[in-house]
Design an enzyme around this catalytic site. Structure first.
Site, PDB file in Angstrom:
ATOM      1  N   PHE A 194       0.865  -1.180   0.000  1.00 28.05           N
ATOM      2  CA  PHE A 194       0.000   0.000   0.000  1.00 28.05           C
ATOM      3  C   PHE A 194       0.899   1.227   0.000  1.00 28.05           C
ATOM      4  O   PHE A 194       1.777   1.365   0.841  1.00 28.05           O
ATOM      5  CB  PHE A 194      -0.927   0.039   1.216  1.00 28.05           C
ATOM      6  CG  PHE A 194      -1.815   1.252   1.200  1.00 28.05           C
ATOM      7  CD1 PHE A 194      -2.906   1.319   0.342  1.00 28.05           C
ATOM      8  CD2 PHE A 194      -1.546   2.358   2.007  1.00 28.05           C
ATOM      9  CE1 PHE A 194      -3.719   2.456   0.298  1.00 28.05           C
ATOM     10  CE2 PHE A 194      -2.351   3.491   1.973  1.00 28.05           C
ATOM     11  CZ  PHE A 194      -3.439   3.536   1.116  1.00 28.05           C
ATOM     12  N   ASP A 215       9.282   2.538   1.465  1.00 20.50           N
ATOM     13  CA  ASP A 215       8.109   3.228   1.987  1.00 20.50           C
ATOM     14  C   ASP A 215       8.011   2.878   3.469  1.00 20.50           C
ATOM     15  O   ASP A 215       7.538   1.802   3.837  1.00 20.50           O
ATOM     16  CB  ASP A 215       6.854   2.794   1.219  1.00 20.50           C
ATOM     17  CG  ASP A 215       5.581   3.474   1.744  1.00 20.50           C
ATOM     18  OD1 ASP A 215       5.620   4.023   2.861  1.00 20.50           O
ATOM     19  OD2 ASP A 215       4.561   3.428   1.039  1.00 20.50           O
ATOM     20  N   LYS A 264       2.909   9.670   8.455  1.00 23.35           N
ATOM     21  CA  LYS A 264       2.243   9.187   9.670  1.00 23.35           C
ATOM     22  C   LYS A 264       2.869   9.746  10.965  1.00 23.35           C
ATOM     23  O   LYS A 264       2.644  10.899  11.260  1.00 23.35           O
ATOM     24  CB  LYS A 264       2.157   7.668   9.640  1.00 23.35           C
ATOM     25  CG  LYS A 264       1.211   7.198   8.492  1.00 23.35           C
ATOM     26  CD  LYS A 264       0.516   5.881   8.744  1.00 23.35           C
ATOM     27  CE  LYS A 264      -0.693   5.707   7.837  1.00 23.35           C
ATOM     28  NZ  LYS A 264      -0.417   5.125   6.525  1.00 23.35           N
TER      29      LYS A 264
HETATM   30  C1  PLP Z   1      -0.675   5.398   5.074  1.00 19.95           C
HETATM   31  C2  PLP Z   1       0.311   4.934   4.086  1.00 19.95           C
HETATM   32  C3  PLP Z   1       0.521   5.617   2.869  1.00 19.95           C
HETATM   33  C4  PLP Z   1      -0.324   6.803   2.455  1.00 19.95           C
HETATM   34  O1  PLP Z   1      -0.210   7.885   3.315  1.00 19.95           O
HETATM   35  P1  PLP Z   1      -1.371   9.018   3.302  1.00 19.95           P
HETATM   36  O2  PLP Z   1      -0.889   9.989   4.339  1.00 19.95           O
HETATM   37  O3  PLP Z   1      -2.645   8.353   3.633  1.00 19.95           O
HETATM   38  O4  PLP Z   1      -1.376   9.622   1.961  1.00 19.95           O
HETATM   39  C5  PLP Z   1       1.506   5.153   2.032  1.00 19.95           C
HETATM   40  N1  PLP Z   1       2.256   4.076   2.346  1.00 19.95           N
HETATM   41  C6  PLP Z   1       2.091   3.400   3.500  1.00 19.95           C
HETATM   42  C7  PLP Z   1       2.967   2.249   3.804  1.00 19.95           C
HETATM   43  C8  PLP Z   1       1.096   3.793   4.400  1.00 19.95           C
HETATM   44  O5  PLP Z   1       0.909   3.092   5.518  1.00 19.95           O
END
Ligand code: PLP
Length: 407
Positions: free
Chosen positions: A132, A218, A247
Site C-alpha cells: 500500500f 516506503d 504518519k
Molecule cells: C498510510 C500509508 C501511505 C499513504 O499515506 P497518506 O498519508 O494516507 O497519503 C503510504 N504508504 C504506507 C505504507 C502507508 O501506511
C-alpha cells in the site's frame, strides 16, 4: 448538531464511534465512553493523543507564524531536515503534507534521476503484491490492488507489480531496460503486517545495484520508531536510496517527507517539483517536537520492551484461543494478528469491549498503539481482546435457531 453523513463522500466505512477527545492511549466519545485506542489514527499518533510536548509546540507556533509557502527560508524545515539526515542514510529532504505525496515525490525523483543521466527510457517502478503506497493515481497503480484501481480508467504506464514470492519475476522486472526503481515497504502495513526478511531486502538491494536502479523504502507506517528502531530498515542493514515517511512524523499533524541521498536527488533541481503547504511552519514546529521525542533512545527501548511483552502474550493467546488466532506477525508495535474468524467482526467485538484495533488485508487485525505504551496498558488491551474472543466464541457456539431473547 447534524448526525448525518449524507453530505460526505461515501468512501469510508466508519465505525460508529463519535469521537470527541483523546488523551494518551485513550479516546473518548461524546457520551464520555472511554476506548483503549490501539489504532491511533493508523500508526500516526506515535506519542498518543494530545501529547503535551506536541500541544505546546503547536500552540506556541500558532501564535507566531503559520504559513508562508516555500518562497522563503523556513528555519525549522532546515533543522528538521538536518536531523532526519543525521539519523538516516539520507542527505536531502522534501517535505509534503501526506504519505501519498511523499511517494509521488519519490516516484518523480526516480524517473528524473534517470532522465538527468540521459536515460529517459527508464520509467518502470517495480512494486509488490500486498503493498500500500497511497491513493493518488501513481500510488494506487504502484499498490496494484485491484479494488482501488477498477473504474478509474487506464493504469498509468511504467508500473510493474510482482509477487514477493516470485524471485524470477522480480529479477526479470529489475533487468528490464525500462526499469527505474524498486519500491517496497520493509514491513507491509495495510497488507497485513508482513515483515520482509533481511535476505529479501538484501536481494532487492543487490538487484537495484546490479541494474542501476534506485531502491525506495516506503516507511510511512513502519518508520519513525514503530518497529523499535527509528527506521525499520536498520534491522536488515540494507540502506535505501530514497525513503518515504509520514504518519508518526507529525504525531497527528499532517506531514510527510521524501528523503534521498544527494546522488538520487540529483535530478530534483530548481523548478522540478514543489508544494504550497508542504513543510509549513506549523507542521515543522510539531514535526521537530515529535521527532525529538520519538528518536529518543528511551522511547525506542520502550517499543522494544513493550512490544516484546505484547507479542509474547499474544503467542500465549494463540495457544489458548486456537479457534481465533492463526498467526502473530509484524515487527515491534506494528502488530498483525491473522485471525480464523472474520477480522471485521473481531474489530466490532473488540470495540464493544472498549478496545479499538485496525483492520488489514489477509484477514488480519492490527494493533498500532502509541510508542510510549506502558506494559499495564498492553495488559489491559490483552484482557479486552480475550473478552472479545470469548464473546465471539460464545456467539459461534450459540444454537443457530435459538430465539434471540429467551425471556
Ligand atoms: C498510510 C500509508 C501511505 C499513504 O499515506 P497518506 O498519508 O494516507 O497519503 C503510504 N504508504 C504506507 C505504507 C502507508 O501506511
Amino acid at each position: 448538531m447534524s448526525q448525518s453523513q449524507d453530505h460526505l463522500f461515501g468512501v469510508y466505512n466508519r465505525a460508529p464511534v463519535d469521537v470527541e477527545r483523546g488523551e494518551g492511549v485513550r479516546l473518548f466519545d461524546r457520551s464520555g465512553r472511554a476506548y483503549l485506542d490501539f489504532v491511533q489514527g493508523i500508526a500516526t499518533n506515535g506519542l498518543g493523543h494530545a501529547a503535551p510536548v506536541l500541544v505546546e509546540a503547536l500552540t506556541k507556533q500558532a501564535q507566531k507564524l503559520w504559513h508562508v509557502s516555500n518562497i522563503y527560508r523556513i528555519p525549522d524545515q532546515e533543522t528538521l531536515a538536518e536531523q532526519l539526515c543525521a539519523s538516516s542514510f539520507a542527505d536531502q529532504v522534501f517535505f509534503t503534507n501526506s504519505g501519498t505525496e511523499a511517494v509521488e515525490c519519490a516516484l518523480k525523483l526516480a524517473r528524473k534521476y534517470h532522465a538527468a543521466r540521459g536515460d529517459d527510457q527508464r520509467i518502470d517502478i517495480i512494486s509488490f503484491a500486498g503493498a500500500f503506497h497511497g491513493r493518488s493515481y501513481a500510488a494506487v497503480t504502484a499498490g496494484g490492488y485491484e479494488p482501488y484501481l477498477t473504474g478509474f480508467g487506464p493504469r498509468l504506464p511504467g508500473f510493474v507489480n510482482v509477487s514477493l514470492d516470485d524471485p524470477d519475476a522480480i529479477r526479470a522486472a529489475a533487468e528490464a531496460p525500462t526499469a527505474a526503481a524498486i519500491l517496497v515497504e520493509p514491513v507491509q502495513g495495510e497488507g497485513g503486517a508482513r515483515a520482509l526478511t533481511d535476505t529479501e531486502l538484501k536481494r532487492l538491494r543487490e538487484l537495484a545495484d546490479a541494474n542501476g536502479l534506485l531502491l525506495i523504502f516506503d516507511e510511512i507506517q513502519c518508520g519513525m520508531g514503530r518497529t523499535g528502531k527509528l527506521w525499520a530498515y536498520e534491522y536488515s542493514g540494507v540502506e535505501p536510496d530514497v525513503m518515504c515517511i509520514a504518519k508518526a512524523l507529525g504525531g497527528g499533524f499532517p506531514i510527510g517527507a521524501c528523503l534521498a541521498t544527494r546522488d538520487a536527488a540529483a535530478g530534483m533541481v530548481f523548478g522540478s517539483h514543489g508544494t504550497t503547504f508542504g513543510g509549513n511552519p506549523l507542521a515543522m514546529a510539531v514535526g521537530l517536537a515529535a521527532f525529538g521525542a520519538i528518536s529518543a533512545p528511551e522511547l525506542l527501548d520502550n517499543v522494544q520492551t513493550v512490544s516484546g511483552y505484547l507479542r509474547q502474550q499474544l503467542e500465549g493467546l494463540k495457544q489458548t484461543w486456537p479457534d481465533m488466532i492463526d498467526e502473530v506477525r509484524g515487527r515491534g508495535l506494528l502488530v498483525g494478528i491473522k485471525l480464523k474468524v472474520n477480522n471485521r467482526d473481531m474489530m466490532a467485538a473488540a470495540r464493544d469491549q472498549g478496545l479499538l484495533i485496525a483492520g488489514g488485508s489477509d484477514n488480519c487485525v492490527r494493533m498500532l498503539p502509541p510508542l510510549n505504551l506502558t506494559q499495564d496498558e498492553a495488559r489491559e488491551a490483552l484482557d479486552l481482546l480475550e473478552k472479545a474472543f470469548a464473546a465471539t466464541r460464545a456467539a459461534a457456539q450459540a444454537p443457530k435457531n435459538a430465539p434471540k431473547e429467551s425471556v
